[in-house]
Design an enzyme around this catalytic site. Structure first.
Site, PDB file in Angstrom:
ATOM      1  N   THR A 196      24.130 -21.528 -18.765  1.00 24.67           N
ATOM      2  CA  THR A 196      23.878 -20.275 -17.513  1.00 24.67           C
ATOM      3  C   THR A 196      23.661 -19.136 -17.672  1.00 24.67           C
ATOM      4  O   THR A 196      22.862 -18.577 -18.631  1.00 24.67           O
ATOM      5  CB  THR A 196      25.196 -20.577 -17.044  1.00 24.67           C
ATOM      6  OG1 THR A 196      24.830 -20.113 -14.953  1.00 24.67           O
ATOM      7  CG2 THR A 196      26.124 -19.913 -17.597  1.00 24.67           C
ATOM      8  N   TYR A 197      24.145 -18.224 -16.768  1.00 22.17           N
ATOM      9  CA  TYR A 197      24.010 -16.983 -17.350  1.00 22.17           C
ATOM     10  C   TYR A 197      24.784 -15.450 -17.122  1.00 22.17           C
ATOM     11  O   TYR A 197      25.748 -16.547 -16.469  1.00 22.17           O
ATOM     12  CB  TYR A 197      22.513 -16.237 -16.582  1.00 22.17           C
ATOM     13  CG  TYR A 197      22.728 -16.201 -15.037  1.00 22.17           C
ATOM     14  CD1 TYR A 197      23.211 -14.763 -14.412  1.00 22.17           C
ATOM     15  CD2 TYR A 197      22.731 -17.017 -14.018  1.00 22.17           C
ATOM     16  CE1 TYR A 197      23.504 -15.217 -12.824  1.00 22.17           C
ATOM     17  CE2 TYR A 197      22.684 -17.224 -12.784  1.00 22.17           C
ATOM     18  CZ  TYR A 197      23.047 -15.569 -12.192  1.00 22.17           C
ATOM     19  OH  TYR A 197      23.903 -15.380 -10.926  1.00 22.17           O
ATOM     20  N   GLY A 207      29.399 -22.052  -9.410  1.00 21.51           N
ATOM     21  CA  GLY A 207      28.936 -22.163  -9.002  1.00 21.51           C
ATOM     22  C   GLY A 207      28.580 -24.025 -10.688  1.00 21.51           C
ATOM     23  O   GLY A 207      29.956 -24.338 -10.550  1.00 21.51           O
ATOM     24  N   ALA A 208      27.660 -24.427 -10.113  1.00 22.26           N
ATOM     25  CA  ALA A 208      27.609 -25.773 -10.809  1.00 22.26           C
ATOM     26  C   ALA A 208      28.031 -25.955 -11.921  1.00 22.26           C
ATOM     27  O   ALA A 208      29.268 -26.754 -12.251  1.00 22.26           O
ATOM     28  CB  ALA A 208      26.027 -26.745 -10.573  1.00 22.26           C
ATOM     29  N   ALA A 209      28.019 -24.699 -12.909  1.00 26.43           N
ATOM     30  CA  ALA A 209      28.787 -25.155 -13.588  1.00 26.43           C
ATOM     31  C   ALA A 209      29.887 -24.730 -14.296  1.00 26.43           C
ATOM     32  O   ALA A 209      31.397 -25.501 -14.532  1.00 26.43           O
ATOM     33  CB  ALA A 209      28.612 -23.406 -14.737  1.00 26.43           C
ATOM     34  N   SER A 267      26.421 -18.627 -12.571  1.00 24.84           N
ATOM     35  CA  SER A 267      26.590 -18.283 -13.643  1.00 24.84           C
ATOM     36  C   SER A 267      27.992 -18.368 -14.347  1.00 24.84           C
ATOM     37  O   SER A 267      29.097 -19.394 -14.327  1.00 24.84           O
ATOM     38  CB  SER A 267      26.967 -16.525 -13.186  1.00 24.84           C
ATOM     39  OG  SER A 267      27.439 -16.534 -12.438  1.00 24.84           O
TER      40      SER A 267
END
EC number: 4.1.1.11
Length: 129
Positions: free
Chosen positions: A57-58, A73-75, A25
């Site tokens: 993402t969100y 995370g991955a972002a 996110s």
């Protein structure tokens, strides 16, 4: 027919931090979310102005007034602290209504303080820091 249009944008936000261990996110100051007409859990498309990378993402609501833009995370691999990004949301709108729809644009400075906002095609509203 429904069209997928820009709903809102935070322009030239600066990434303040990243947390690779988080589930995913982007955490955004809740004041900025309100000014930009964005909601927690809303899907966003982000563009890194430093390297051109785009990622989805969100939103997670951050502390009001913190000016935080944290990638999780991955972002967090898509932009580093200090990178300038554009954060966009989109909406599906009926074609007839789409002709008159105006997205909300929030412009921030390099400390993520809101500078001004406007609906596309209308005059800016200056904002106090």
């Amino acid at each position: 027919m429904r069209l997928h249009l820009l709903k809102s944008k935070i322009h030239n936000a600066i990434v303040t931090s990243g947390d690779l261990e988080y589930e995913g996110s982007i955490t955004i100051d809740s004041q900025l979310l309100e000014l930009a007409d964005m909601l927690p859990n809303e899907k966003v498309l982000c563009v890194n102005n430093n390297n051109g990378e785009r990622f989805e993402t969100y939103i997670i609501k951050g502390k009001a007034g913190s000016r935080e833009i944290q990638l999780n995370g991955a972002a967090a691999r898509c932009a580093l602290p200090g990178d300038e990004i554009i954060i966009m949301t989109f909406a599906e709108i009926e074609a007839e209504k789409a002709k008159d729809f105006k997205p909300m644009i929030l412009i921030v400075d390099h400390q993520n303080n809101p500078k001004r906002r406007h609906l596309v095609g209308e005059e800016d509203t200056p904002l106090p820091h």
